[in-house]
Each structure stands twice: as structure tokens, then as C-alpha cells.
Write a protein that holds these residues in place. Structure first.
Motif, PDB file in Angstrom:
ATOM      1  N   UNK A   9      28.157  24.531  66.811  1.00 13.75           N
ATOM      2  CA  UNK A   9      27.980  25.634  65.428  1.00 13.75           C
ATOM      3  C   UNK A   9      29.410  25.460  65.062  1.00 13.75           C
ATOM      4  N   UNK A  10      30.329  24.448  65.917  1.00 10.78           N
ATOM      5  CA  UNK A  10      31.666  24.240  65.340  1.00 10.78           C
ATOM      6  C   UNK A  10      31.856  23.107  64.898  1.00 10.78           C
ATOM      7  N   UNK A  12      34.745  20.487  63.331  1.00 10.33           N
ATOM      8  CA  UNK A  12      36.001  19.872  62.649  1.00 10.33           C
ATOM      9  C   UNK A  12      36.354  20.189  61.161  1.00 10.33           C
ATOM     10  N   UNK A  13      36.220  20.557  60.623  1.00 14.35           N
ATOM     11  CA  UNK A  13      36.649  19.594  59.007  1.00 14.35           C
ATOM     12  C   UNK A  13      37.690  19.520  58.363  1.00 14.35           C
ATOM     13  N   UNK A  58      36.177  15.959  55.351  1.00 13.08           N
ATOM     14  CA  UNK A  58      35.128  15.169  56.283  1.00 13.08           C
ATOM     15  C   UNK A  58      35.150  16.393  57.091  1.00 13.08           C
ATOM     16  N   UNK A  60      33.144  16.763  61.257  1.00 15.41           N
ATOM     17  CA  UNK A  60      32.924  16.201  62.396  1.00 15.41           C
ATOM     18  C   UNK A  60      32.846  17.260  63.378  1.00 15.41           C
ATOM     19  N   UNK A  61      31.239  16.298  63.905  1.00 16.51           N
ATOM     20  CA  UNK A  61      31.159  17.404  65.684  1.00 16.51           C
ATOM     21  C   UNK A  61      30.682  16.939  66.599  1.00 16.51           C
ATOM     22  N   UNK A  62      31.578  17.398  67.523  1.00 22.19           N
ATOM     23  CA  UNK A  62      31.270  15.724  68.933  1.00 22.19           C
ATOM     24  C   UNK A  62      30.891  16.586  69.650  1.00 22.19           C
ATOM     25  N   UNK A  64      30.320  16.508  73.887  1.00 18.54           N
ATOM     26  CA  UNK A  64      31.076  15.541  75.769  1.00 18.54           C
ATOM     27  C   UNK A  64      30.026  15.754  75.922  1.00 18.54           C
ATOM     28  N   UNK A  78      33.959   8.404  77.485  1.00 20.83           N
ATOM     29  CA  UNK A  78      33.645   9.636  77.632  1.00 20.83           C
ATOM     30  C   UNK A  78      32.303   9.117  76.918  1.00 20.83           C
ATOM     31  N   UNK A  82      28.372  12.377  68.482  1.00 26.76           N
ATOM     32  CA  UNK A  82      29.406  12.601  67.060  1.00 26.76           C
ATOM     33  C   UNK A  82      29.119  12.011  65.880  1.00 26.76           C
ATOM     34  N   UNK A  84      29.602  12.482  61.955  1.00 31.58           N
ATOM     35  CA  UNK A  84      30.767  12.427  59.997  1.00 31.58           C
ATOM     36  C   UNK A  84      30.111  12.782  59.277  1.00 31.58           C
ATOM     37  N   UNK A  86      30.800  13.050  55.071  1.00 28.47           N
ATOM     38  CA  UNK A  86      32.129  12.623  54.288  1.00 28.47           C
ATOM     39  C   UNK A  86      31.170  13.117  52.641  1.00 28.47           C
ATOM     40  N   UNK A 166      28.717  19.547  80.281  1.00 28.89           N
ATOM     41  CA  UNK A 166      28.062  19.994  78.924  1.00 28.89           C
ATOM     42  C   UNK A 166      28.356  21.892  78.483  1.00 28.89           C
TER      43      UNK A 166
END
Lengths: 191, 191
Positions: A9-10, A12-13, A58, A60-62, A64, A78, A82, A84, A86, A166
């Protein structure tokens, strides 16, 4: 790509401000082929999204998923998933779509919560900008599995493998001003 | 800000490519007042970082610490800690600093691991670009604590509080080609 987006839900814009890149953590939700974000109507990127041209972003959701420990330093990695996206983010002005988006933003974080909270009133809605970004230009990258050591390193004595990572949720902590007779809702304890 | 940066190893790195914003997940490590990243010497942002001008970037790190459930939809929020670094990333060419950076990148993810793996050889080093970003223009944002409901909402019947969120590590999974006599190192089991 939907599954990767829906598992978080988070995002990086990223956008450009005065010629320089800016990346801000931002909540989002997906509805069909469109992502929604929201924020104060006065904030810079949301204001720009309200102009005719929208704002190039852009998103982006990642996730880990694991730390990959190879025998050789260079092959450490890692495990992740992810996405991305655009595109051009634009403010949503249609009241019905704004309502859909705001409910989705809450239910995306805590499914079932929108119906168990006071909906936004007119004043709150006026102060909130909702921005849409269509899922047209989307790419995903995923790494899974073991380290990829070179054949000549296989006999080295170092432990090698993956440490799983996680995101986990703890026990709900009631607000200090909550009436103790209000019990924790099922949509939180089942998480 | 150091504490927030040191508590993670994955950032989202923003830069401008052909006039458009790009945000990519990237591993990083901090050494004093400098962040390091690395990657294939041929990749676009790392190549640009090798030019005289370097490359303008925005590096953002965000920890999600809790889901904040207010009685009103509009006051839902996230408890988080984030750091945003603006600056110009430049390739590191000094061999000693490159070595320091590469060890830091591994030890930042798994403390103690650099000494327990085969160091990069000359060929691997030649194929790896190391990029530095100084911590000059840095800002942090932190949200903690309870929801901030409006006074007139305090009597509403909805549960309110915080659902804690954290990153957790599982049991190390040995690689398929690991000699079973190699035991899991202490720096992994103590995590």
C-alpha cells in the motif's frame, strides 16, 4: 503485476520539481487498471496533477522477500518483487470516482475498514486531492531462489542460502482515548 | 537520520532519464556522511554518475511502523520514518574507497558477512560501478503514536488505534548446492 501492486500500500512516487528529481513515500490503491493516490489539495505534486497537462510520474513498489547470501561477495543479492509504473498523474474531479478512490485507499490498507469509519464530509473532501495514474506503461522485476555462485566457488567454505524477509503485523494497540468496551474488529485480528 | 538510514538497506532512487522521472529500488549503505550504491558499470544511471557532472538524484528510505486507524476515514494514516536525500551521485574511482564501499554494502545488509565471503576479483571489480551520494541535503519525516481524531468524532463506535508493522526475518534456507556440513553462521541466527 496486479498481485505485486495489491500486496502493498506504500509506493515511492517520483516526479520532477524545479528540474530535479523528487521521490516521496505515498499511499496508493489499485482499482482495475488505475492506481489512486490522495493527499492535501495544496501539496505541490497534487496541485500539478490538477493542471491540464497533469504531472509526469514514476511510481515504484518493491517487496523485499529475502537476503541472498552467495559464497562470493559480488553475487550477494536480494529476492524481491517490484513494479514500476510510468505515466501522467491527473487529479480526479468526478465525485463518484473520488469516493470510489478514497474507499479503495482505506480498504487497500485494511480490507473492510472503509465501512467501519466515518466517511469524509464535504469540508474534508474539498481539502483532499485524489490523483489517478493509469496502468499503461508498467514493468515488473522479480528475483527468486538460490544464489548464483560461479562454478569455481562451489567448494568455498562459506554458508550460502537465503534469509527470508517478510512484513508482519503485531497485536492491535488501542488508542488512548478508546472506550475499553469497543472490541478489536475481526478484519484486524485475522490479518 | 543516520538511525533511519542504517535501519534499512533498500532505498528508492529517483533520477531523470530523457526528461522523465525514474524511480528504481536500489541497495545502499552509509559510511559516515556518505551513501554508497553499486551496480553494473553498464547501467544507465551508473554510467551517468561517471560523467563529469554526475547525476542529480533523490534517494528515499521509508520504514512502515504501523497502520493508524482513526474513527474518521480522513484521519487514517501510516506511522513511518523516512529520509529523503537530494544531491548529485558520482562514481567512485579510488580503489580503496571502492573496496570500503563494497564491504559496507554487504555488511550493511548482513553485518559480518563481508569477511565470510570471497572478495571480488579484478574482473568483477572492473564490471562494478560504485556511486557515492553525500549527506548534505537531507530531510526526515516521522509519524508516531495514536490517530488524531476530531473532538466531535470521539464518541463514534469504531475501534481506533494502531496496528504495528515490522520487517521480520525467517529461518535461513540453505542453498540447494550447499554442503550439509556447513552450519548456519551466528550472524544470521542472531538476527
Amino acid at each position: 503485476m496486479h498481485a505485486i501492486l495489491d500486496a502493498d500500500y506504500l509506493c515511492h512516487l517520483g516526479f520532477i520539481r524545479d528540474g530535479a528529481p523528487v521521490v516521496l513515500p505515498t499511499l496508493y490503491a489499485r482499482v482495475a487498471e488505475r492506481l489512486y493516490m490522495h493527499g492535501s489539495a495544496g501539496s505541490r505534486p497534487l496541485r500539478c496533477a490538477g493542471e491540464d497537462t497533469g504531472i509526469a510520474v514514476c511510481l515504484t513498489v518493491t517487496h523485499v522477500d529475502g537476503l541472498v547470501l552467495a559464497r562470493s561477495a559480488i553475487h550477494h543479492a536480494i529476492n524481491y518483487r517490484s513494479v514500476v509504473v510510468h505515466g501522467v498523474a491527473r487529479q480526479v474531479t468526478d465525485p463518484a470516482e473520488r469516493s470510489t478512490a478514497l474507499n479503495a485507499l482505506i480498504n487497500h490498507i485494511v480490507p473492510g475498514r472503509a465501512a467501519d469509519s466515518r466517511p469524509a464530509n464535504a469540508k474534508e473532501l474539498a481539502a483532499t486531492a485524489v490523483v489517478a495514474l493509469d496502468l499503461n506503461e508498467v514493468s515488473a522485476k522479480v528475483r527468486t531462489g538460490d544464489p548464483n555462485d560461479d562454478p569455481e566457488d562451489l567448494a568455498l567454505p562459506h554458508w550460502t542460502g537465503v534469509l527470508p524477509v517478510q512484513r508482519t503485523y503485531g497485536t492491535p494497540v488501542p488508542a488512548g482515548d478508546l472506550d475499553p468496551s469497543v472490541t478489536v474488529p475481526g478484519y484486524l485480528t485475522q490479518r
